[in-house]
Design a protein around this motif. Structure first.
Motif, PDB file in Angstrom:
ATOM      1  N   ALA A  18      46.132 -40.733 110.604  1.00 40.08           N
ATOM      2  CA  ALA A  18      46.311 -40.784 112.192  1.00 40.08           C
ATOM      3  C   ALA A  18      46.783 -42.003 112.763  1.00 40.08           C
ATOM      4  N   VAL A  19      46.803 -43.058 111.944  1.00 41.24           N
ATOM      5  CA  VAL A  19      47.145 -44.450 112.527  1.00 41.24           C
ATOM      6  C   VAL A  19      47.798 -45.178 111.227  1.00 41.24           C
ATOM      7  N   THR A  20      49.020 -46.027 111.772  1.00 39.36           N
ATOM      8  CA  THR A  20      49.691 -46.964 110.834  1.00 39.36           C
ATOM      9  C   THR A  20      50.067 -48.025 111.822  1.00 39.36           C
ATOM     10  N   VAL A  21      50.446 -49.189 111.055  1.00 37.19           N
ATOM     11  CA  VAL A  21      51.104 -50.218 111.785  1.00 37.19           C
ATOM     12  C   VAL A  21      52.331 -50.702 111.315  1.00 37.19           C
ATOM     13  N   ALA A  22      53.175 -50.933 112.166  1.00 29.86           N
ATOM     14  CA  ALA A  22      54.765 -51.091 111.739  1.00 29.86           C
ATOM     15  C   ALA A  22      54.894 -52.734 112.201  1.00 29.86           C
ATOM     16  N   ASP A  23      55.141 -53.557 111.124  1.00 25.15           N
ATOM     17  CA  ASP A  23      55.441 -54.935 111.585  1.00 25.15           C
ATOM     18  C   ASP A  23      56.756 -55.330 111.939  1.00 25.15           C
ATOM     19  N   ARG A  24      56.747 -56.026 112.841  1.00 26.41           N
ATOM     20  CA  ARG A  24      58.156 -56.231 113.483  1.00 26.41           C
ATOM     21  C   ARG A  24      58.257 -57.633 113.923  1.00 26.41           C
ATOM     22  N   ARG A  25      58.254 -58.212 112.465  1.00 25.71           N
ATOM     23  CA  ARG A  25      58.357 -59.959 112.822  1.00 25.71           C
ATOM     24  C   ARG A  25      59.368 -60.218 111.913  1.00 25.71           C
ATOM     25  N   PRO A  26      60.706 -60.629 112.177  1.00 25.00           N
ATOM     26  CA  PRO A  26      60.963 -60.419 113.756  1.00 25.00           C
ATOM     27  C   PRO A  26      61.266 -58.897 114.105  1.00 25.00           C
ATOM     28  N   GLN A  27      61.427 -58.565 115.396  1.00 26.34           N
ATOM     29  CA  GLN A  27      61.691 -57.444 115.813  1.00 26.34           C
ATOM     30  C   GLN A  27      63.410 -57.643 116.575  1.00 26.34           C
ATOM     31  N   PRO A  28      64.239 -56.891 115.804  1.00 29.52           N
ATOM     32  CA  PRO A  28      65.636 -57.041 116.286  1.00 29.52           C
ATOM     33  C   PRO A  28      65.916 -56.048 117.408  1.00 29.52           C
ATOM     34  N   ALA A  29      66.902 -56.331 118.160  1.00 28.14           N
ATOM     35  CA  ALA A  29      67.483 -55.342 118.912  1.00 28.14           C
ATOM     36  C   ALA A  29      67.504 -54.111 118.528  1.00 28.14           C
ATOM     37  N   GLU A  36      57.836 -39.021 117.774  1.00 28.36           N
ATOM     38  CA  GLU A  36      56.744 -37.973 117.349  1.00 28.36           C
ATOM     39  C   GLU A  36      55.315 -38.247 117.470  1.00 28.36           C
ATOM     40  N   PHE A  37      55.377 -39.607 117.830  1.00 26.03           N
ATOM     41  CA  PHE A  37      53.781 -40.371 118.055  1.00 26.03           C
ATOM     42  C   PHE A  37      53.677 -41.085 119.124  1.00 26.03           C
ATOM     43  N   ASP A  38      52.455 -41.690 119.358  1.00 21.10           N
ATOM     44  CA  ASP A  38      52.222 -42.681 120.436  1.00 21.10           C
ATOM     45  C   ASP A  38      52.269 -44.174 119.758  1.00 21.10           C
ATOM     46  N   GLU A  39      52.228 -45.119 120.704  1.00 16.71           N
ATOM     47  CA  GLU A  39      52.225 -46.368 119.945  1.00 16.71           C
ATOM     48  C   GLU A  39      51.667 -47.505 120.941  1.00 16.71           C
ATOM     49  N   ILE A  40      51.025 -48.444 120.449  1.00 16.98           N
ATOM     50  CA  ILE A  40      50.522 -49.649 121.133  1.00 16.98           C
ATOM     51  C   ILE A  40      51.496 -50.747 120.736  1.00 16.98           C
ATOM     52  N   VAL A  41      52.183 -51.434 121.525  1.00 16.96           N
ATOM     53  CA  VAL A  41      52.796 -52.734 121.217  1.00 16.96           C
ATOM     54  C   VAL A  41      52.025 -54.063 121.516  1.00 16.96           C
ATOM     55  N   PHE A  42      51.902 -55.219 120.599  1.00 17.50           N
ATOM     56  CA  PHE A  42      51.358 -56.247 120.747  1.00 17.50           C
ATOM     57  C   PHE A  42      52.495 -57.309 120.612  1.00 17.50           C
ATOM     58  N   ARG A  89      48.535 -40.895 116.047  1.00 20.75           N
ATOM     59  CA  ARG A  89      48.760 -39.448 116.326  1.00 20.75           C
ATOM     60  C   ARG A  89      47.502 -38.966 117.100  1.00 20.75           C
ATOM     61  N   ARG A  90      47.879 -38.771 118.429  1.00 20.22           N
ATOM     62  CA  ARG A  90      46.570 -38.596 119.150  1.00 20.22           C
ATOM     63  C   ARG A  90      45.883 -37.323 118.867  1.00 20.22           C
TER      64      ARG A  90
END
Length: 284
Positions: A18-29, A36-42, A89-90
């Motif tokens: 139901a949950v996973t983490v996508a590491d965006r360090r760094p985040q490109p353009a 198909e899912f929701d997300e929280i962005v920190f 995935r709610r």
């Protein structure tokens, strides 16, 4: 235009997670897309422009936003931007809690989902929570699935505890960066004088300039100009105000100067920008 849509199968370990983490360090353009899912962005570091449902917004360290599957969003003008996307995935969340209260859903307006700030101590605690979740969600046995959701609940609760609206007066004086960002964002139409701000809160202007530059990668007035130009873009796209009124609402006393600054930033005059966008929206 439907455009790019990110798929569950490309990000989640199995169809049961139901949950996973996508590491965006760094985040490109990254171009505008939906999921198909929701997300929280920190947002942990750097700066950039976040485009949510065609509305641009400058982001930097400590920003927090919730993205729903129906949203379209992307990143532009990134500069040392580092963030974590917590994808969920709610429909697969099983714990008996009020998820809608913790995770603003489709019925929540944009401000309820995008415009949040995290205190500096809160960021440190939440980063530890995200890291713990990232490790657990890479497993798919029944115990790990439940533990992942439990860690996600803990993260959602802590996020609600540490988040605040960018114009909230309920901030400790010690949180200098938060106080400054709040002052810049709460009323961009008014003149901002750093010396007056520092005098009000008993802060050192030189120290604050250095702190802001170190944390965001840009100067204070550069960031304020971005805020004002993004507001102008929104008004030109969706409003009917005269160009002079747009300039005034965005903190520019002189409409001619506003046009020069806007042209330098985007290669178009405000009038040309409005006309081009209206053409894009027109049928056919």
């Amino acid at each position: 235009m439907n455009g790019l849509k990110l798929q569950v199968s490309d990000y989640f370990l199995t169809d049961k997670n139901a949950v996973t983490v996508a590491d965006r360090r760094p985040q490109p353009a990254f171009p505008q897309h939906s999921h198909e899912f929701d997300e929280i962005v920190f947002v942990w570091r750097g700066n950039g422009l976040h485009i949510l449902n065609e509305v641009p917004y400058p982001i930097t360290c400590g920003d927090l936003f919730y993205i729903n599957a129906r949203d379209r969003h992307g990143y532009e003008s990134v500069n040392d931007l580092e963030l974590d996307n917590v994808l969920y995935r709610r429909e697969l969340l099983t714990l008996n809690v009020n998820w809608q209260d913790l995770l603003p859903g489709h019925a929540s307006g944009t401000e309820a989902r995008q415009y949040w700030r995290l205190s500096t101590p809160g960021m440190a605690i939440l980063r530890q929570s995200v890291d713990a979740l990232a490790q657990e969600c890479m497993k798919s046995d029944a115990l790990s699935l439940l533990l992942s959701e439990t860690l996600f609940l803990q993260l959602a609760l802590r996020t609600k505890r540490f988040r605040h609206a960018p114009d909230s007066p309920f901030i400790s004086d010690a949180e200098q960066l938060d106080l400054l960002l709040m002052a810049l964002r709460v009323n961009i139409s008014a003149p901002f004088r750093l010396d007056d701000f520092c005098r009000q809160y008993g802060l050192n202007a030189r120290t604050l300039r250095v702190m802001f530059k170190n944390h965001t990668g840009m100067g204070i007035h550069h960031y304020l100009r971005q805020l004002r130009l993004c507001k102008a873009m929104d008004l030109l796209r969706h409003g009917q105000q005269a160009i002079g009124d747009v300039a005034s609402l965005c903190g520019f006393d002189d409409s001619n100067y506003f046009s020069v600054v806007f042209n330098q930033a985007y290669g178009l005059s405000p009038r040309q920008y409005r006309q081009r966008f209206q053409k894009v929206l027109s049928p056919g």
